[in-house]
Design a protein around this motif. Structure first.
Motif, PDB file in Angstrom:
ATOM      1  N   ARG A  95      20.480  -0.075 -26.060  1.00  0.00           N
ATOM      2  CA  ARG A  95      20.143  -1.026 -25.005  1.00  0.00           C
ATOM      3  C   ARG A  95      21.107  -0.949 -23.829  1.00  0.00           C
ATOM      4  O   ARG A  95      20.728  -1.199 -22.691  1.00  0.00           O
ATOM      5  CB  ARG A  95      20.141  -2.436 -25.571  1.00  0.00           C
ATOM      6  N   LYS A  96      22.357  -0.589 -24.095  1.00  0.00           N
ATOM      7  CA  LYS A  96      23.351  -0.500 -23.023  1.00  0.00           C
ATOM      8  C   LYS A  96      23.038   0.638 -22.052  1.00  0.00           C
ATOM      9  O   LYS A  96      23.512   0.638 -20.921  1.00  0.00           O
ATOM     10  CB  LYS A  96      24.748  -0.323 -23.601  1.00  0.00           C
ATOM     11  N   ARG A 114      20.456   1.122 -20.452  1.00  0.00           N
ATOM     12  CA  ARG A 114      19.686   0.619 -19.303  1.00  0.00           C
ATOM     13  C   ARG A 114      20.559   0.364 -18.079  1.00  0.00           C
ATOM     14  O   ARG A 114      20.085   0.424 -16.957  1.00  0.00           O
ATOM     15  CB  ARG A 114      18.961  -0.669 -19.674  1.00  0.00           C
ATOM     16  N   ARG A 115      21.821   0.063 -18.311  1.00  0.00           N
ATOM     17  CA  ARG A 115      22.700  -0.233 -17.173  1.00  0.00           C
ATOM     18  C   ARG A 115      22.901   0.989 -16.281  1.00  0.00           C
ATOM     19  O   ARG A 115      23.300   0.855 -15.136  1.00  0.00           O
ATOM     20  CB  ARG A 115      24.035  -0.786 -17.653  1.00  0.00           C
ATOM     21  N   TYR A 116      22.647   2.181 -16.800  1.00  0.00           N
ATOM     22  CA  TYR A 116      22.823   3.406 -16.014  1.00  0.00           C
ATOM     23  C   TYR A 116      21.565   3.794 -15.242  1.00  0.00           C
ATOM     24  O   TYR A 116      21.601   4.700 -14.421  1.00  0.00           O
ATOM     25  CB  TYR A 116      23.250   4.560 -16.919  1.00  0.00           C
ATOM     26  N   LEU A 117      20.474   3.112 -15.489  1.00  0.00           N
ATOM     27  CA  LEU A 117      19.199   3.464 -14.864  1.00  0.00           C
ATOM     28  C   LEU A 117      19.234   3.394 -13.328  1.00  0.00           C
ATOM     29  O   LEU A 117      18.777   4.335 -12.677  1.00  0.00           O
ATOM     30  CB  LEU A 117      18.077   2.603 -15.428  1.00  0.00           C
ATOM     31  N   ARG A 134      18.625   6.737 -11.094  1.00  0.00           N
ATOM     32  CA  ARG A 134      17.541   6.850 -10.108  1.00  0.00           C
ATOM     33  C   ARG A 134      18.074   7.236  -8.737  1.00  0.00           C
ATOM     34  O   ARG A 134      17.457   8.032  -8.029  1.00  0.00           O
ATOM     35  CB  ARG A 134      16.767   5.541 -10.028  1.00  0.00           C
ATOM     36  N   GLU A 139       7.677   8.229 -12.818  1.00  0.00           N
ATOM     37  CA  GLU A 139       8.375   7.834 -14.042  1.00  0.00           C
ATOM     38  C   GLU A 139       7.369   7.372 -15.071  1.00  0.00           C
ATOM     39  O   GLU A 139       6.487   6.588 -14.762  1.00  0.00           O
ATOM     40  CB  GLU A 139       9.352   6.687 -13.761  1.00  0.00           C
TER      41      GLU A 139
END
Length: 76
Positions: A43-44, A46-49, A53, A75
């Motif tokens: 879940r962590k 996601r912070r890099y999404l 992008r 995507e």
């Protein structure tokens, strides 16, 4: 053979935070990415999404600028 399949380009490693980086390549009409040191998991990740992008979009912008070809990313 279409113009898109003739395009070949790679990026440098682009930092996305906490020691993670991603690099991109386009070859034979296919966009690939490679993570360093590894793909973030769980879940962590996601912070890099947002940073991923931004890096991806910058690579696609440079690729389009270099080749003159309009490139879109979808995507899934």
């Amino acid at each position: 053979m279409s113009v898109a399949t003739n395009i070949s380009m790679s990026s440098e490693a682009m930092p996305v935070g906490d020691g993670f980086a991603v690099s991109f390549s386009m070859k034979a009409g296919r966009l690939d990415c490679e993570w360093s040191p590894r793909v973030p998991k769980g879940r962590k990740a996601r912070r890099y999404l947002p940073a991923y992008r931004l890096a991806r979009d910058e690579f696609v912008r440079r690729l389009s600028e270099r080749t003159g070809v309009v490139i879109g990313v979808i995507e899934l």
